[in-house]
Scaffold this active site. Structure first.
Site, PDB file in Angstrom:
ATOM      1  N   HIS A  40     -15.244  -3.760   0.824  1.00  0.00           N
ATOM      2  CA  HIS A  40     -15.299  -3.151  -0.501  1.00  0.00           C
ATOM      3  C   HIS A  40     -16.710  -2.772  -0.938  1.00  0.00           C
ATOM      4  CE1 HIS A  40     -14.445  -3.090  -4.978  1.00  0.00           C
ATOM      5  NE2 HIS A  40     -13.424  -2.425  -4.515  1.00  0.00           N
ATOM      6  N   TYR A  78     -12.456  -9.875  -1.138  1.00  0.00           N
ATOM      7  CA  TYR A  78     -13.135  -8.598  -0.933  1.00  0.00           C
ATOM      8  C   TYR A  78     -14.600  -8.843  -0.566  1.00  0.00           C
ATOM      9  CZ  TYR A  78      -9.322  -6.279  -3.576  1.00  0.00           C
ATOM     10  OH  TYR A  78      -8.121  -5.809  -4.026  1.00  0.00           O
ATOM     11  N   ARG A 111      -6.037   1.629 -12.979  1.00  0.00           N
ATOM     12  CA  ARG A 111      -4.663   1.812 -12.523  1.00  0.00           C
ATOM     13  C   ARG A 111      -3.987   0.491 -12.167  1.00  0.00           C
ATOM     14  NH1 ARG A 111      -4.724   5.515  -7.826  1.00  0.00           N
ATOM     15  NH2 ARG A 111      -4.867   7.195  -9.349  1.00  0.00           N
ATOM     16  N   ASN A 113       0.821  -1.212   0.000  1.00  0.00           N
ATOM     17  CA  ASN A 113       0.000   0.000   0.000  1.00  0.00           C
ATOM     18  C   ASN A 113       0.856   1.263   0.000  1.00  0.00           C
ATOM     19  OD1 ASN A 113      -2.271  -1.593   0.079  1.00  0.00           O
ATOM     20  ND2 ASN A 113      -2.695  -1.256   2.246  1.00  0.00           N
ATOM     21  N   HIS A 150     -16.132   2.805 -14.388  1.00  0.00           N
ATOM     22  CA  HIS A 150     -15.931   2.059 -13.150  1.00  0.00           C
ATOM     23  C   HIS A 150     -17.177   1.264 -12.772  1.00  0.00           C
ATOM     24  CE1 HIS A 150     -15.016   1.809  -8.673  1.00  0.00           C
ATOM     25  NE2 HIS A 150     -13.900   1.363  -9.223  1.00  0.00           N
ATOM     26  N   ARG A 202     -11.537  -4.453 -13.619  1.00  0.00           N
ATOM     27  CA  ARG A 202     -10.439  -5.340 -13.227  1.00  0.00           C
ATOM     28  C   ARG A 202     -10.961  -6.768 -13.285  1.00  0.00           C
ATOM     29  NH1 ARG A 202      -6.688  -1.857 -10.980  1.00  0.00           N
ATOM     30  NH2 ARG A 202      -7.485  -0.131  -9.728  1.00  0.00           N
ATOM     31  N   ARG A 253     -13.869   2.511   5.124  1.00  0.00           N
ATOM     32  CA  ARG A 253     -12.681   1.682   5.332  1.00  0.00           C
ATOM     33  C   ARG A 253     -11.391   2.496   5.296  1.00  0.00           C
ATOM     34  NH1 ARG A 253     -11.508  -1.322   0.371  1.00  0.00           N
ATOM     35  NH2 ARG A 253      -9.860   0.203   0.050  1.00  0.00           N
TER      36      ARG A 253
END
Length: 702
Positions: A601, A477, A414, A58, A444, A384, A573
């Site tokens: 998530h 997730y 990304r 991270n 997205h 993704r 979160r």
């Protein structure tokens, strides 16, 4: 624990509106909460190491994406604005502190604990003669053939060093083969080499012994420089700004432009330099000058410069007793595998709560669509999905079976750009219709639409999700998948797909809220309406769960509603810029963060005015980029039972979590939530795992 409060302006006072919290410090605070899992003694040892590596990963991304504006402001000696010399220095202080605690935990707690379990990363000084011989042989056989040391001189300038790669800098004595005293050499370590190597049993002596690649090279550096003496040396690693910037209005082919940009990502502006703790000032200063970095961008570490690669230890050492008990997701209990999903959807919508329920339910929906001869068309967004995807294989099979397949691939996801480009090219090559969304916006939204012939009519079935179409992350997730035959919702989805493909004007939508057109506006209107209701004396409530809260317009509307009397609970979160529990301003707003075994998530937004309840699921966090620079969706859950299930599992359970939750205080600091009095501590994720384990075996429409 660091404070997230922005540096107050001189005009601040107890009566003034409180400053918003600092976004970047909030991100660091999030990583401190993740780091706490590595510290906790009740977490299995391998998992503690895994969380340590997650924090390092991270932080790598933080430097790659967030550090550059602060560094640029520091270089320009800028003292005004959001990014300044002071913001750089405050950020560096916080990051140095967190990194220091990471390595202290690694050296003082984790490695000794591993050694008690017979697992050790053996340094050169601790290796016996047999082990040193084995390491030497490994070096000669596997490592040395791939190393090319570069001595620096006018014809050999400092080499290009890739982002996050392992390297050595060496200061040499004596003269080179041409009688010159060029004293600095660089050794670049290929990425293909494993960073940890397990010693064979014949030299391990019944224990699990490993050696680090950096230790192997360090022990044999002198052999790379025949006729020279090795004096000072250090491993080093540079992190570079890696956010791809492509002017979409000025390129003819976005895919080609992004592929070219990917080639340069590894060599962007340097933002951080990591060296061994014992690196000499001379070598450290030399590297800082080469990368044009200030001293506070230098991180001296007591261990490997890349803790992320220590995840290899978990793979190399088979010790399930040191890991979490494996969790097997149950098959979605609302699905009956013996019956057609399309027939089941005619009776009711289907909700899947991942990872407690398996992503296989989503794959089964697509699989049935692919193999059903009555299905004519499949449309899907891809943000993704990973390099190896069963879902993409199903889409390929759909094309082979003659179905119309349209895929909206987001090329700018990304760090997944290359995988998505490859999928786009593959799908195009076999005849699928591939589009890249809208110029200047990331797509997205997560949706799949199936069109099926039923008699003389066409019927649509849709899947909407808070998460990605990635089977691997679906096991890690928490997300909600909503499969529906609702005519209004699926018609809206069809309109969105047409809009993304044709860029024609979007007609009014009946149920979907879409960014960048009306998602933010509708959320603010909903919050303001509840504020007005509370001001009139009605009971008003907001509970919202998301990954991040940084959109200032939404934050201001929440603060305004809170002052009017709306009771607001926010489960955020990661980064949160809203200052909670500030007397006289945000007394009615509580913010908590839940960091558990699984990555939180799901995005869930609950609004109540008196007895009237509304609940929305969404692909969007409450960030400015999601509201104005992305294609995002939010949609209502109107079935009373489904809505109550989401409230119970995604909101109430987390509001009562006393194990993995952190509460944001008025001072801008997070503190672990503790059970009150003699109450037994409750962990939301653990409770959900237990609940769904009990559901195992009761599927089939129960």
């Amino acid at each position: 624990m660091l404070s997230l409060l922005r540096k107050s302006s001189p005009a601040s006072s107890k009566t003034a509106t409180p400053d918003l919290l600092d976004r970047d410090h909030s991100l660091i605070a999030f990583n401190e909460r993740v780091f706490d899992w590595a510290v906790r003694d009740d977490v299995p040892l391998m998992e503690r190491l895994r969380y340590l590596c997650i924090v390092s990963s991270n932080l790598d991304e933080f430097f790659e994406v967030r550090a550059e504006p602060h560094l640029t402001a520091n270089r320009a000696n800028d003292h005004k604005g959001v990014y300044t010399v002071e913001s750089f220095e405050r950020l560096a202080t916080s990051l140095h502190d967190l990194v220091g605690r990471q390595y202290a935990l690694y050296n003082e707690k984790l490695m000794p604990a591993f050694e008690k379990q017979g697992i050790k990363i053996v340094s050169h000084g601790d290796r016996n003669a047999a082990q040193r011989l084995w390491v030497k042989q490994y070096f000669e056989r596997e490592v040395r053939p791939l190393l090319i040391p570069v001595g620096l001189d006018p014809s050999h300038p400092f080499p290009q060093v890739a982002n996050k790669s392992l390297n050595f800098i060496v200061r040499l004595g004596g003269k080179d083969a041409f009688g010159r005293e060029n004293e600095i050499a660089i050794v670049k370590v290929p990425r293909v080499l494993p960073r940890l190597i397990r010693m064979p049993e014949k030299v391990a002596g019944g224990r699990t012994l490993l050696v680090s690649l950096s230790s192997v090279i360090r022990a044999h550096l002198g052999e790379l420089f025949a006729g020279r003496s090795v004096g000072q040396f250090s491993q080093f690693r540079v992190t570079r700004h890696s956010d791809l910037a492509v002017d979409e209005d000025d390129v003819k082919n976005l895919r080609t432009a992004l592929r070219q940009g990917l080639q340069h990502r590894h060599y962007g502006q340097a933002v951080r330099l990591e060296v061994s703790a014992g690196c000499s000032e001379y070598l450290a200063d030399f590297l800082l000058q080469q990368f044009e970095l200030p001293p506070k961008a230098l991180y001296r570490v007591h261990g490997p410069v890349n803790l992320v690669r220590l995840t290899q230890l978990i793979d190399l050492v088979e010790r399930p007793d040191l890991c979490f008990t494996p969790y097997k997701a149950s098959f979605p209990f609302q699905l009956n595998p013996a019956h057609s999903i399309f027939e089941q959807l005619k009776q009711r919508d289907i909700l899947i709560h991942q990872p407690f329920e398996s992503f296989d339910g989503v794959l089964d929906f697509l699989r049935q669509a692919v193999h059903d001869p009555q299905v004519l068309a499949i449309k899907q967004t891809i943000y993704r999905t990973g390099p190896d995807s069963a879902l993409m294989d199903l889409l390929r099979e759909a094309v082979r079976r003659g179905k119309e397949v349209t895929v909206v691939v987001e090329l700018k996801a990304r760090f997944d750009e290359e995988a998505n480009i490859n999928w786009a090219e593959m799908l195009e090559s076999i005849g699928a219709q591939v589009v890249y969304g809208v110029v200047g916006l990331k797509t997205h939204a997560k949706m799949m639409l199936v069109t099926r012939r039923e008699g003389k009519a066409l019927k649509r079935y849709g899947h909407l999700s808070t998460g990605n179409y990635n089977p691997r992350t679906a096991r890690l997730y928490t997300d909600l998948s909503h499969i529906t035959a609702d005519t209004a919702l699926t018609t809206d989805m069809e309109q969105v797909f047409v809009h993304l493909a044709s860029q024609s004007k979007l007609p009014p939508l009946r149920k979907l809220w879409m960014a960048p057109f009306h998602l933010q506006r509708n959320l603010i209107a909903k919050i303001d309406a509840l504020g007005a209701a509370a001001a009139q004396g009605r009971s008003a409530r907001i509970v919202a769960k998301m990954n991040a809260l940084t959109d200032e317009a939404l934050i201001r509307s929440l603060m305004r509603a809170g002052r009017q009397g709306v009771k607001i609970d926010l489960i955020v979160r990661g980064a949160c810029m809203l200052p909670a529990q500030v007397e006289g301003h945000t007394d009615n707003i509580r913010v908590r963060s839940v960091i558990g075994r699984f990555l939180e998530h799901s995005r869930v937004f609950y609004f109540r005015d008196g007895e009237t309840e509304e609940l929305y699921l969404s692909s969007a966090d409450w960030m400015n980029r999601n509201m104005v620079r992305r294609i995002e969706l939010a949609w209502p859950v109107t079935d009373v039972q489904q809505r109550q299930r989401i409230v119970d599992e995604c909101l109430v359970a987390y509001l009562h979590d006393g194990v993995d939750a952190w509460d944001l205080g008025a001072d801008g600091r997070y503190t672990r939530s503790m059970p009150q009095g003699d109450k037994v501590a409750h962990g939301a994720q653990a409770a959900l795992m237990a609940r769904y384990a009990r559901n195992e075996g009761t599927q089939g429409g129960n």
